[in-house]
Structures are given as C-alpha cells and as structure tokens.
Design an enzyme around this catalytic site. Structure first.
Site, mmCIF file in Angstrom:
data_model
loop_
_atom_site.group_PDB
_atom_site.id
_atom_site.type_symbol
_atom_site.label_atom_id
_atom_site.label_comp_id
_atom_site.label_asym_id
_atom_site.label_seq_id
_atom_site.Cartn_x
_atom_site.Cartn_y
_atom_site.Cartn_z
ATOM 1 N N CYS A 85 84.943 -40.269 -35.213
ATOM 2 C CA CYS A 85 84.697 -39.138 -36.125
ATOM 3 C C CYS A 85 85.853 -39.017 -37.116
ATOM 4 C CB CYS A 85 84.601 -37.822 -35.349
ATOM 5 S SG CYS A 85 83.207 -37.703 -34.231
ATOM 6 N N CYS A 410 71.588 -44.773 -47.670
ATOM 7 C CA CYS A 410 72.735 -44.459 -46.806
ATOM 8 C C CYS A 410 74.045 -44.659 -47.563
ATOM 9 C CB CYS A 410 72.715 -45.320 -45.539
ATOM 10 S SG CYS A 410 72.780 -47.094 -45.863
#
Length: 453
Positions: A85, A410
């Site tokens: 993350c 994307c």
C-alpha cells in the site's frame, strides 16, 4: 535553485504543494522540486535529501511542522516497510479526491481534453477488498514466514495479517504458513535456487464463499504433501487445493504445470448475475464489489438494445463480454492469452450464452481481420493493459467507425493519449468516470464512452 547548491544528506524545510502519480509529496526549494514519500499537500516539513538529479531530487521526511487535515494514522503495523500500500496515511476521502484530480489533470495535460471528471466512485468500506492473496515464502530470523516484500527489496516482511485482503483468504495464508512450518517445509531461496515452496496464493469467491489454496513449489515432490493437505482440509473451509510447479530460477511466480491436489479444479463466482469458473491461473478482477461498479459503468455507457454487434478487445476470461452478451445481438471477444480464451468459452457455456465468439490473438491483428470479413461493431469495448491500445487497433476503430467506443482504463496517461487520437478521428467524449478499484494504493481505473459525431 541549482541542484549543485543542495547537498545529499542536507536537511531542508519546505511546504508540500502537490502529490505525484505515485503518491509522493512534491515540495520546491527555490523552484527545484523534491519528491518526498508520505508527505501530503499543505504540510510544512523538514526532510533530508537522499538523491539529487539535474532537474529534481528525492528526500526522506524527518519531521512534520504543520500537519494536513487529511492525514490519518495508518492502521497497518507494517505500513512503513511494506510495498503493498502507498496511501494509508491519506484519508479515504482524500484518496478519492487525489484520484479524481489525477484523471482530470492527465486529461488536460496529455489529451488536451476538456471533459467532465465526476467524483471517484469509492467503496463504503475500503478495507478487506482483495479476493486474491499472493505472498512469497521465505526464512525470517530462522523461521518460515510468508508476507509481502519490503519496499524496493526482496526481503520478506513477517506479517500476521493484511488489511486489504479478504479475511478468509488472509486466515488461509496464515494457516498454510503454520502448517508448512510444522512439517519443516523449506522455503525457496532466490540466491541459491534451493528449497521447496515459493509462494502461497489464495483465491476467495465473494458470492459463493468458495476458497482455493495454491501452493507454488519448485518441483512436483513436496515432503509431507498428504499430511499438509489433510491439515489444510481439517483446519480450513476449502473448496480446492492446487499445486503449481515452477522449477525456473526466475521472479515469475507461476510455472507451466498446475495440478489439483484436492477438491475442485475451480471455484465459482458471479458478476452481475453471470457465473465465472476461476482456476488457479485465471485472470479475474481482485475487487469484486468495485468490479460490479466498474462494469455497470461500461454496461450503462454501451446502452444496448439487443440489436447491437459488440467487439470486446482485450477480453480476458470474458468478464465484460458476457455481461454485455445478455443485452447484445452478438459479442466477439479477442485476447492474446489462449488459456483466458478457453476460460471465456467455458464461461459462456456455463451461462448458456450462445451469442458469443472468442478468438485467441492480438487485438490489433484479429479485429482488422474481422473487419475485412465483414464483422463491424456497433459498440467496441477496450480494456487494455497499462500501455493502452495498440496504434493499429486505433486505426481499425477509426476505419470501422463503431457508433460507440467504451474504454475501460487502468492508466489515465494512456487513456488520455488514446482518447486524443480518437477525438481527432471524429469521436467525442463528454466525461471520464474514475472508479477506485484499489483503495490504499495509487492505482486508478476509469471508464469513458466515445461517441461518433
């Protein structure tokens, strides 16, 4: 300021003005930009310079003098080390705004397009969303562990949980790790090429609750294989246990051979009422809730009446194709990965959708051939990889002139580039809708529809 007036390891004070596409803060010293991970716009910070290039440099944050109102305490214990993350320190509303701004700015800068960019469609709960866990196995402090790699390294972080993984899959990784350790399974060593187990992967089907465990090993023989399977089935509610064999000295996760050790070859999930059979190596969107949101945008944009011919370039296992087939006259899908096309055909059969044709090949080669053979799309759907659409495919679209091009992206940069080409060729786009498929990361998905003028 010239880079030569600054020095490596020098501490500087600066105000963060913006975020880069990878989530780093940007501050300037007399016009010279420094990129600082974990810093947020509006913050006044002290940072130590780590690298200087001619036109920009990098620094590591030492202290925050003025804290952004959007800063939150990351709930993950290993966030500062883990490479999984990158935005846990930014509030979720702040993440959604960042992603919207990235899309809007990219449309203007690269595409020279003045299109509406609505608020990012986010999640009610942006945690525990991933239906797939894929973690390397190694030794940490002399014991077998499984976890993500540390940032910019191949050192494995010993972690007990991952807050973006589905809980069932997360528990399955930890249990599998414990069972492998119990039987003294030797982790693969990248340096020596020795060891038995390389990766643990879990796949969880959101709508059916089915769980698959994949053991990626260096060879077919795995010591105590029967006992490991017995313990897994006793301790976990599992549908499928699969072994993938990868003997190569490589960073690629999967090898060519896959065999089912216990239970089913596949697990089954549904998107928009369409059933999908998912094998160990099937491509399948990792965020099931947001996939429904993303695909709904594509379905709504297509505005199908049942009379249209649809072409789906980069169709994967047919996930968008089959959702559209319910409302189309016929859907043609093309994908370069043959196994994905086999999956798409099987999924069409599973759902009794006979108005579909799937072909293996490059979209930029197959679609021009279809066009020569008289197959003309009313609606053409593209969901390309990060590099965007191939130039030949864009030329074919402009020659074929479908009434609508539905573009699922994307990568905002290649989306803007391709939209510029299509708008210059007679298409018009009014809005680009960002969708947050990957909370806590900088990844952005977006959907737009280009209509022939």
């Amino acid at each position: 300021m010239e880079a030569s007036l600054l020095k490596k390891n020098q501490s500087v004070e600066l105000t963060i003005e913006d975020l880069t596409h990878d989530g780093s803060g940007v501050g300037k010293i007399d016009g010279y930009p420094l990129f600082i991970p974990n810093a947020l716009p509006g913050e006044k910070i002290t940072a130590k310079i780590t690298k200087l290039n001619k036109n920009y440099g990098f620094a590591r944050m030492e202290n925050i003098e003025v804290v952004s109102a959007e800063r939150v305490e990351p709930p993950c214990a290993v966030y500062s080390k883990c490479g999984g993350c990158s935005l846990q320190h930014l509030s979720y509303d702040g993440q959604l705004a960042f992603k919207r701004n990235q899309v809007e700015e990219t449309m203007k800068r690269i595409g020279k397009l003045n299109v509406e960019v609505p608020d990012t469609l986010g999640m009610e709960n942006p945690w525990r969303y991933r239906n797939k866990s894929q973690v390397p196995v190694g030794f940490v402090n002399g014991k077998l562990t499984a976890g993500f790699y540390q940032k910019r390294s191949h050192d494995i972080i010993d972690m007990s949980t991952c807050l973006i993984h589905n809980e069932k899959g997360d528990v399955a990784v930890q249990k599998t790790r414990e069972i492998l350790a119990k039987y003294g399974t030797e982790p693969y060593d990248e340096k020596t090429g020795k060891g038995d187990i390389r990766h643990i992967m879990t796949r969880f089907a959101h709508t059916t609750g089915q769980l698959m465990i994949v053991l990626v090993t260096t060879k077919e023989r795995l010591p105590f294989k029967a006992e490991i399977i017995q313990d897994l089935t006793n301790q976990l509610e599992v549908t499928s246990i699969v072994q993938n064999i990868n003997p190569q000295k490589t960073n690629v996760i999967f090898g060519d051979r896959t065999k089912t050790l216990w239970g089913s070859d596949i697990i089954e999930d549904t998107i928009h009422g369409i059933r999908f059979a998912i094998s160990a190596r099937s491509f399948y969107q990792v965020n099931p809730l947001q996939t429904e949101v993303l695909y709904q945008q594509a379905i709504d944009s297509a505005e199908l009446t049942g009379e249209e011919t649809v072409i789906d370039a980069y169709c994967g296992i047919g996930s968008i194709s089959l959702c559209l087939a319910k409302k189309a006259k016929h859907v043609y899908g093309v994908e370069i990965v043959d196994q994905a096309i086999q999956d798409a055909r099987a999924n069409a059969e599973l759902n009794n959708l006979t108005n579909t044709t799937f072909e293996t090949g490059k979209a930029e080669e197959v679609i021009p051939q279809w066009y020569k053979n008289g197959i003309v799309a009313d609606v053409l759907v593209v969901d390309p990889p990060r590099k965007g659409c191939d130039e030949t495919l864009l030329e074919t679209i402009l020659a074929m002139k479908p009434k609508k091009v539905v573009y699922v992206s994307c990568n905002p940069g290649t989306l803007a580039r391709d939209m510029k080409i299509l708008t210059e060729g007679g298409y018009e786009a009014k809005k680009v809708q960002p969708v947050d498929m990957f909370p806590m990361t900088t990844h952005i998905e977006a959907v737009t529809v280009l209509t022939l003028k």
